[in-house]
Design a protein around this motif. Structure first.
Motif, PDB file in Angstrom:
ATOM      1  N   GLU A  62      43.515  62.497  52.713  1.00 32.76           N
ATOM      2  CA  GLU A  62      43.871  61.445  53.663  1.00 32.76           C
ATOM      3  C   GLU A  62      44.243  60.161  52.932  1.00 32.76           C
ATOM      4  OE1 GLU A  62      44.423  61.764  56.707  1.00 32.76           O
ATOM      5  OE2 GLU A  62      43.243  63.462  57.440  1.00 32.76           O
ATOM      6  N   PRO A  63      45.201  59.441  53.476  1.00 32.24           N
ATOM      7  CA  PRO A  63      45.839  59.638  54.781  1.00 32.24           C
ATOM      8  C   PRO A  63      47.041  60.573  54.784  1.00 32.24           C
ATOM      9  CG  PRO A  63      46.523  57.542  53.883  1.00 32.24           C
ATOM     10  CD  PRO A  63      45.531  58.112  52.902  1.00 32.24           C
ATOM     11  N   ALA A  64      47.179  61.421  53.759  1.00 34.36           N
ATOM     12  CA  ALA A  64      48.323  62.342  53.707  1.00 34.36           C
ATOM     13  C   ALA A  64      48.388  63.244  54.933  1.00 34.36           C
ATOM     14  CB  ALA A  64      48.252  63.196  52.443  1.00 34.36           C
ATOM     15  N   LEU A  65      47.249  63.794  55.349  1.00 37.53           N
ATOM     16  CA  LEU A  65      47.257  64.719  56.482  1.00 37.53           C
ATOM     17  C   LEU A  65      47.612  63.998  57.784  1.00 37.53           C
ATOM     18  CD1 LEU A  65      44.140  66.904  55.596  1.00 37.53           C
ATOM     19  CD2 LEU A  65      46.566  67.407  55.214  1.00 37.53           C
ATOM     20  N   LEU A  66      47.144  62.777  57.931  1.00 37.62           N
ATOM     21  CA  LEU A  66      47.527  62.005  59.111  1.00 37.62           C
ATOM     22  C   LEU A  66      49.021  61.697  59.073  1.00 37.62           C
ATOM     23  CD1 LEU A  66      46.825  60.500  61.679  1.00 37.62           C
ATOM     24  CD2 LEU A  66      46.122  58.543  60.293  1.00 37.62           C
ATOM     25  N   ALA A  67      49.531  61.352  57.898  1.00 34.94           N
ATOM     26  CA  ALA A  67      50.968  61.109  57.763  1.00 34.94           C
ATOM     27  C   ALA A  67      51.772  62.357  58.089  1.00 34.94           C
ATOM     28  CB  ALA A  67      51.288  60.626  56.354  1.00 34.94           C
ATOM     29  N   ALA A  68      51.249  63.533  57.697  1.00 34.26           N
ATOM     30  CA  ALA A  68      51.954  64.786  57.988  1.00 34.26           C
ATOM     31  C   ALA A  68      52.081  65.014  59.482  1.00 34.26           C
ATOM     32  CB  ALA A  68      51.232  65.956  57.325  1.00 34.26           C
ATOM     33  N   ARG A  69      51.058  64.631  60.225  1.00 37.14           N
ATOM     34  CA  ARG A  69      51.136  64.772  61.678  1.00 37.14           C
ATOM     35  C   ARG A  69      52.200  63.846  62.266  1.00 37.14           C
ATOM     36  NH1 ARG A  69      45.656  65.714  60.432  1.00 37.14           N
ATOM     37  NH2 ARG A  69      44.820  67.586  61.462  1.00 37.14           N
ATOM     38  N   VAL A  70      52.392  62.693  61.639  1.00 35.69           N
ATOM     39  CA  VAL A  70      53.389  61.737  62.125  1.00 35.69           C
ATOM     40  C   VAL A  70      54.803  62.189  61.782  1.00 35.69           C
ATOM     41  CG1 VAL A  70      54.220  59.362  61.943  1.00 35.69           C
ATOM     42  CG2 VAL A  70      51.766  59.807  61.993  1.00 35.69           C
ATOM     43  N   PRO A  73      57.190  68.640  61.042  1.00 34.54           N
ATOM     44  CA  PRO A  73      57.736  69.657  60.125  1.00 34.54           C
ATOM     45  C   PRO A  73      59.115  69.313  59.581  1.00 34.54           C
ATOM     46  CG  PRO A  73      57.733  70.458  62.391  1.00 34.54           C
ATOM     47  CD  PRO A  73      56.945  69.186  62.390  1.00 34.54           C
ATOM     48  N   GLU A  74      59.798  68.330  60.187  1.00 29.82           N
ATOM     49  CA  GLU A  74      61.082  67.896  59.645  1.00 29.82           C
ATOM     50  C   GLU A  74      60.905  67.002  58.425  1.00 29.82           C
ATOM     51  OE1 GLU A  74      60.132  67.303  62.787  1.00 29.82           O
ATOM     52  OE2 GLU A  74      61.182  68.945  63.805  1.00 29.82           O
ATOM     53  N   GLY A  98      47.237  73.797  59.794  1.00 32.83           N
ATOM     54  CA  GLY A  98      48.591  74.311  59.954  1.00 32.83           C
ATOM     55  C   GLY A  98      49.678  73.349  59.526  1.00 32.83           C
ATOM     56  N   LEU A  99      49.331  72.401  58.652  1.00 38.70           N
ATOM     57  CA  LEU A  99      50.294  71.400  58.201  1.00 38.70           C
ATOM     58  C   LEU A  99      50.971  71.895  56.927  1.00 38.70           C
ATOM     59  CD1 LEU A  99      48.054  68.253  58.822  1.00 38.70           C
ATOM     60  CD2 LEU A  99      49.939  69.069  60.251  1.00 38.70           C
ATOM     61  N   THR A 100      51.854  72.858  57.086  1.00 39.13           N
ATOM     62  CA  THR A 100      52.466  73.513  55.925  1.00 39.13           C
ATOM     63  C   THR A 100      53.430  72.606  55.175  1.00 39.13           C
ATOM     64  OG1 THR A 100      54.185  74.406  57.383  1.00 39.13           O
ATOM     65  CG2 THR A 100      52.256  75.802  56.967  1.00 39.13           C
ATOM     66  N   TRP A 101      53.838  71.500  55.776  1.00 35.02           N
ATOM     67  CA  TRP A 101      54.742  70.568  55.104  1.00 35.02           C
ATOM     68  C   TRP A 101      53.972  69.484  54.339  1.00 35.02           C
ATOM     69  CZ3 TRP A 101      54.069  71.530  60.192  1.00 35.02           C
ATOM     70  CH2 TRP A 101      53.499  70.528  60.981  1.00 35.02           C
ATOM     71  N   ALA A 102      52.660  69.623  54.260  1.00 32.56           N
ATOM     72  CA  ALA A 102      51.833  68.737  53.437  1.00 32.56           C
ATOM     73  C   ALA A 102      51.458  69.472  52.157  1.00 32.56           C
ATOM     74  CB  ALA A 102      50.581  68.301  54.189  1.00 32.56           C
TER      75      ALA A 102
END
Length: 288
Positions: A62-70, A73-74, A98-102
């Motif tokens: 964090e905060p990478a995972l929160l940023a990934a939600r924002v 997937p694009e 399930g944040l495969t783009w992180a």
């Protein structure tokens, strides 16, 4: 000091194979204490859908995972840290969500191994102050941003304005008979050294950032659930601050017990310990 390693590097070397499981548990505590800080860092940086983001000193993710939600997937988020153990925790958390783009990669903040102009946004939550060459790290962050890219960072305020650490520090010093805290890497040049408006502004400006803005939250409350938890939280600071240098295991435990007792004196009726800690924020832009 006898070697060139930072206090954080020496701490990492002391851990064993059980460390991942322990850090999984610690990640939950981190998010209870720091989630609003990460959210504000992302807000200040203007992270939006489709952005490419690098998180400096991402730790448990964090905060990478929160940023990934924002960004969705694009977009793409890369969390960086030099500690492989906590990055493994971050990967577990990303997979579970399930944040495969992180993604999470081992990088030295002073020498980020990305091509110039890779990212739209760079963020960092309470990690930059542990880097041993902050000006070099800021220049590295500036280099990997695209023109017009923004960098947002949160750091600890001054030591005297971080009451949870002061409580633990003072109780330990009294128990160990230490009259003055030792001059040490952690307290001298990192953890609390960035809690200054002018210094933060100058550091970002010298690294090439423009439109630099700095703000302070002087009343951020860290919601510890118990006196024991506040001392456990500060275990890294205690080991890295020099306060325990030369102390036996029994003396260290006595000092920890003294800090727990001190924390109980200020606990709420439910046993929680809620003390204010200053958090500073800075944001700047890489010019076009």
């Amino acid at each position: 000091m006898s070697d060139s390693k930072t206090s954080a590097e020496r701490y990492i070397e002391t851990r064993d194979a059980r460390a991942v499981a322990a850090e999984e548990d610690r990640a939950v505590l981190f998010e209870r204490l720091w989630a609003p800080i990460g959210a504000h860092v992302i807000e200040l940086a203007g992270v939006s859908s489709g952005d490419t983001v690098v998180d400096i000193a991402s730790g448990h993710g964090e905060p990478a995972l929160l940023a990934a939600r924002v960004v969705g997937p694009e977009g793409r988020v890369v969390g960086t840290d030099f500690d492989p153990v906590i990055l493994e925790v971050a990967r577990h958390r990303a997979a579970d969500a399930g944040l495969t783009w992180a993604e999470f990669e081992t990088h030295d903040a002073k020498n980020l191994e990305f091509p110039k102009g890779t990212f739209d946004v760079a963020i960092s939550r309470l990690g930059l102050m542990f880097v041993d060459d902050i000006p070099k790290a800021l220049k590295s962050i500036h280099r990997v941003l695209k023109p017009g890219g923004r960098f947002s960072v949160a750091v600890c305020g001054t030591e005297e304005n971080n009451l949870s650490w002061c409580l633990v520090r003072d109780a330990v010093m009294q128990e160990l008979g230490i009259e003055e805290p030792p001059a040490h890497e952690l307290l001298d040049t990192s953890a609390f050294s960035l809690g200054d408006f002018d210094l933060l502004t100058r550091l970002l400006t010298d690294a090439g950032f423009t439109d630099v803005q700095v703000e302070s939250d002087d009343g951020y409350v860290w919601p510890f659930e118990s006196a024991e938890e506040i001392v456990e939280w500060h275990k890294f600071f205690l080991e890295a601050s020099g306060l325990f240098d030369g102390q036996s295991a029994d003396r260290k435990q006595a000092a920890r017990d003294a800090a727990v007792a001190r924390a109980r004196e200020v606990a709420d009726p439910d046993g929680g310990v809620r003390l204010t800690n200053q958090v500073m924020y800075a944001v700047g832009t890489r010019p076009e």
